[in-house]
Design a protein around this motif. Structure first.
Motif, PDB file in Angstrom:
ATOM      1  N   ASP A  54       0.813  -1.211   0.000  1.00 24.76           N
ATOM      2  CA  ASP A  54       0.000   0.000   0.000  1.00 24.76           C
ATOM      3  C   ASP A  54       0.848   1.264   0.000  1.00 24.76           C
ATOM      4  OD1 ASP A  54      -2.224  -1.512  -0.042  1.00 24.76           O
ATOM      5  OD2 ASP A  54      -3.033  -0.846   1.862  1.00 24.76           O
ATOM      6  N   GLU A  55       2.068   1.166   0.531  1.00 23.80           N
ATOM      7  CA  GLU A  55       2.929   2.338   0.600  1.00 23.80           C
ATOM      8  C   GLU A  55       3.328   2.839  -0.783  1.00 23.80           C
ATOM      9  OE1 GLU A  55       3.080  -0.240   2.522  1.00 23.80           O
ATOM     10  OE2 GLU A  55       2.889   0.568   4.545  1.00 23.80           O
ATOM     11  N   ALA A  56       3.114   2.002  -1.826  1.00 28.44           N
ATOM     12  CA  ALA A  56       3.442   2.428  -3.188  1.00 28.44           C
ATOM     13  C   ALA A  56       2.379   3.349  -3.772  1.00 28.44           C
ATOM     14  CB  ALA A  56       3.610   1.200  -4.090  1.00 28.44           C
ATOM     15  N   LEU A  57       1.189   3.341  -3.216  1.00 26.32           N
ATOM     16  CA  LEU A  57       0.085   4.112  -3.796  1.00 26.32           C
ATOM     17  C   LEU A  57       0.343   5.619  -3.803  1.00 26.32           C
ATOM     18  CD1 LEU A  57      -3.010   2.152  -2.474  1.00 26.32           C
ATOM     19  CD2 LEU A  57      -2.142   2.243  -4.801  1.00 26.32           C
ATOM     20  N   PRO A  58       0.879   6.209  -2.749  1.00 26.20           N
ATOM     21  CA  PRO A  58       1.117   7.660  -2.795  1.00 26.20           C
ATOM     22  C   PRO A  58       2.098   8.091  -3.886  1.00 26.20           C
ATOM     23  CG  PRO A  58       1.147   6.890  -0.531  1.00 26.20           C
ATOM     24  CD  PRO A  58       1.143   5.673  -1.398  1.00 26.20           C
ATOM     25  N   ALA A  59       2.897   7.160  -4.397  1.00 25.84           N
ATOM     26  CA  ALA A  59       3.860   7.495  -5.445  1.00 25.84           C
ATOM     27  C   ALA A  59       3.232   7.547  -6.830  1.00 25.84           C
ATOM     28  CB  ALA A  59       5.013   6.486  -5.441  1.00 25.84           C
ATOM     29  N   LEU A  60       2.000   7.072  -6.959  1.00 22.83           N
ATOM     30  CA  LEU A  60       1.328   7.111  -8.261  1.00 22.83           C
ATOM     31  C   LEU A  60       0.943   8.546  -8.609  1.00 22.83           C
ATOM     32  CD1 LEU A  60      -1.026   4.006  -7.888  1.00 22.83           C
ATOM     33  CD2 LEU A  60       1.075   4.156  -9.244  1.00 22.83           C
ATOM     34  N   PRO A  61       0.935   8.903  -9.901  1.00 24.17           N
ATOM     35  CA  PRO A  61       0.559  10.272 -10.298  1.00 24.17           C
ATOM     36  C   PRO A  61      -0.840  10.629  -9.807  1.00 24.17           C
ATOM     37  CG  PRO A  61       1.533   9.071 -12.141  1.00 24.17           C
ATOM     38  CD  PRO A  61       1.322   8.069 -11.052  1.00 24.17           C
ATOM     39  N   HIS A  62      -0.999  11.828  -9.290  1.00 29.17           N
ATOM     40  CA  HIS A  62      -2.294  12.242  -8.753  1.00 29.17           C
ATOM     41  C   HIS A  62      -3.359  12.401  -9.838  1.00 29.17           C
ATOM     42  CE1 HIS A  62      -0.706  12.687  -4.754  1.00 29.17           C
ATOM     43  NE2 HIS A  62       0.263  13.480  -5.185  1.00 29.17           N
ATOM     44  N   ASP A  63      -2.915  12.644 -11.090  1.00 34.32           N
ATOM     45  CA  ASP A  63      -3.870  12.844 -12.189  1.00 34.32           C
ATOM     46  C   ASP A  63      -4.072  11.568 -13.001  1.00 34.32           C
ATOM     47  OD1 ASP A  63      -1.352  12.797 -13.247  1.00 34.32           O
ATOM     48  OD2 ASP A  63      -1.626  14.517 -14.576  1.00 34.32           O
ATOM     49  N   LEU A  64      -3.694  10.415 -12.435  1.00 33.49           N
ATOM     50  CA  LEU A  64      -3.851   9.129 -13.117  1.00 33.49           C
ATOM     51  C   LEU A  64      -5.336   8.811 -13.296  1.00 33.49           C
ATOM     52  CD1 LEU A  64      -1.989   6.802 -14.129  1.00 33.49           C
ATOM     53  CD2 LEU A  64      -2.425   5.668 -11.946  1.00 33.49           C
ATOM     54  N   HIS A  65      -5.711   8.407 -14.513  1.00 32.01           N
ATOM     55  CA  HIS A  65      -7.117   8.095 -14.795  1.00 32.01           C
ATOM     56  C   HIS A  65      -7.376   6.595 -14.921  1.00 32.01           C
ATOM     57  CE1 HIS A  65      -8.190  12.280 -15.276  1.00 32.01           C
ATOM     58  NE2 HIS A  65      -7.212  12.450 -16.153  1.00 32.01           N
ATOM     59  N   THR A  66      -6.387   5.831 -15.400  1.00 31.31           N
ATOM     60  CA  THR A  66      -6.547   4.392 -15.613  1.00 31.31           C
ATOM     61  C   THR A  66      -5.397   3.651 -14.956  1.00 31.31           C
ATOM     62  OG1 THR A  66      -7.670   4.753 -17.739  1.00 31.31           O
ATOM     63  CG2 THR A  66      -6.756   2.563 -17.327  1.00 31.31           C
ATOM     64  N   LEU A  67      -5.715   2.627 -14.192  1.00 30.43           N
ATOM     65  CA  LEU A  67      -4.696   1.833 -13.513  1.00 30.43           C
ATOM     66  C   LEU A  67      -5.054   0.358 -13.623  1.00 30.43           C
ATOM     67  CD1 LEU A  67      -2.163   1.600 -11.723  1.00 30.43           C
ATOM     68  CD2 LEU A  67      -3.661   1.868  -9.729  1.00 30.43           C
ATOM     69  N   SER A  68      -4.131  -0.457 -14.158  1.00 29.09           N
ATOM     70  CA  SER A  68      -4.343  -1.888 -14.295  1.00 29.09           C
ATOM     71  C   SER A  68      -3.321  -2.637 -13.451  1.00 29.09           C
ATOM     72  CB  SER A  68      -4.223  -2.318 -15.764  1.00 29.09           C
ATOM     73  OG  SER A  68      -4.390  -3.713 -15.889  1.00 29.09           O
ATOM     74  N   LEU A  69      -3.811  -3.380 -12.479  1.00 28.67           N
ATOM     75  CA  LEU A  69      -2.984  -4.216 -11.616  1.00 28.67           C
ATOM     76  C   LEU A  69      -3.456  -5.656 -11.749  1.00 28.67           C
ATOM     77  CD1 LEU A  69      -3.087  -1.895  -8.473  1.00 28.67           C
ATOM     78  CD2 LEU A  69      -1.213  -2.099 -10.099  1.00 28.67           C
ATOM     79  N   ASN A  70      -3.650  -6.084 -12.980  1.00 24.05           N
ATOM     80  CA  ASN A  70      -4.309  -7.349 -13.274  1.00 24.05           C
ATOM     81  C   ASN A  70      -3.641  -8.550 -12.614  1.00 24.05           C
ATOM     82  OD1 ASN A  70      -6.236  -9.006 -14.597  1.00 24.05           O
ATOM     83  ND2 ASN A  70      -4.716  -9.514 -16.140  1.00 24.05           N
ATOM     84  N   GLU A  71      -2.305  -8.610 -12.633  1.00 20.91           N
ATOM     85  CA  GLU A  71      -1.602  -9.750 -12.071  1.00 20.91           C
ATOM     86  C   GLU A  71      -0.793  -9.372 -10.839  1.00 20.91           C
ATOM     87  OE1 GLU A  71       0.641 -11.926 -14.937  1.00 20.91           O
ATOM     88  OE2 GLU A  71      -0.873 -11.756 -16.488  1.00 20.91           O
ATOM     89  N   CYS A  72      -1.039  -8.198 -10.343  1.00 23.39           N
ATOM     90  CA  CYS A  72      -0.293  -7.731  -9.181  1.00 23.39           C
ATOM     91  C   CYS A  72      -0.851  -8.368  -7.916  1.00 23.39           C
ATOM     92  CB  CYS A  72      -0.396  -6.213  -9.094  1.00 23.39           C
ATOM     93  SG  CYS A  72       0.361  -5.522  -7.632  1.00 23.39           S
ATOM     94  N   THR A  73       0.033  -8.705  -7.006  1.00 21.67           N
ATOM     95  CA  THR A  73      -0.393  -9.269  -5.727  1.00 21.67           C
ATOM     96  C   THR A  73       0.094  -8.381  -4.592  1.00 21.67           C
ATOM     97  OG1 THR A  73       1.598 -10.619  -5.537  1.00 21.67           O
ATOM     98  CG2 THR A  73      -0.294 -11.620  -6.624  1.00 21.67           C
TER      99      THR A  73
END
Length: 219
Positions: A9-28
């Motif tokens: 979860d600590e990786a989430l704040p590093a994502l761009p704030h203006d991100l519109h589409t996010l695919s974590l299909n095989e992410c665990t």
């Protein structure tokens, strides 16, 4: 993000704030229950680790959601945003048999498209009336073998695409389906027949039908 990678979860704040589409299909590993996903995301594809044991904090304005899970739990339903227009639930693992009556009434009311590949028990007539009334596309891997002519008129009135394995609809029942349907697939239908001599597909399905696959009948 492609490939079987593990994020926290600590990786989430590093994502761009203006991100519109996010695919974590095989992410665990990522759940979004410690840090929320970026608020601007409108389309989200989540891998199997997120559901059903956690209730992630989904973006409040989410429009499209694809998720992999073994079954739909109350926790899963509790976090679906009311803004959701499109929901795809994909089977992960063997799954558990579920009653459609347990979750159809809890779907977001403004949902337009609903695809469910999680193993559910047979649909029956009473389940259909609980689908969101604005739905335009419904697809289920499960059988509709318990559906009778009584449910044909209960489908959402603006439905365009309808797909499930089969039903007990008769030719008279087919005529009660929404006349807005453009694509219809019931490959294991038991009693439905193609139009009889002197009748056209319009008599059965309305003027907008583009394709139909019902038992041995193909249009």
């Amino acid at each position: 993000i492609h490939g079987k990678v593990t994020l926290t979860d600590e990786a989430l704040p590093a994502l761009p704030h203006d991100l519109h589409t996010l695919s974590l299909n095989e992410c665990t590993g990522i759940q979004g229950d410690i840090y929320p996903f970026p608020r601007g995301i409108t389309s989200l594809n989540l891998g199997p680790s997120t559901f059903p044991d956690f209730a992630p904090i989904l973006p409040s304005h989410l429009i499209e959601l694809t998720m992999k899970c073994c079954h739909i739990s109350d926790k899963t339903l509790s976090i679906l945003p009311p803004t959701l227009n499109a929901l795809v639930v994909l089977q992960e693992g063997d799954g558990k048999f579920m009653r459609a009556a347990n979750f159809f009434p809890k779907l977001p009311r403004f949902l337009l498209t609903f695809q469910i590949d999680v193993t559910i028990t047979y649909l029956d007539d009473s389940d259909i009336r609980h689908l969101p009334r604005g739905l335009i596309a419904f697809s289920a891997r499960s059988s509709g073998a318990y559906l009778t002519d009584d449910s044909a008129s209960m489908w959402p009135p603006r439905l365009r695409q309808l797909c499930f394995l089969g039903s007990r609809y008769t030719p008279q029942g087919l005529k009660k389906l929404p006349r807005t349907i453009t694509d219809l697939a019931m490959p294991d239908a038991k009693y439905a027949l193609p139009p009889l001599p002197g009748e056209s597909s319009v008599d059965y399905f309305g003027p907008h039908l583009v394709s139909a696959y019902i038992g041995e009948f193909t249009l």
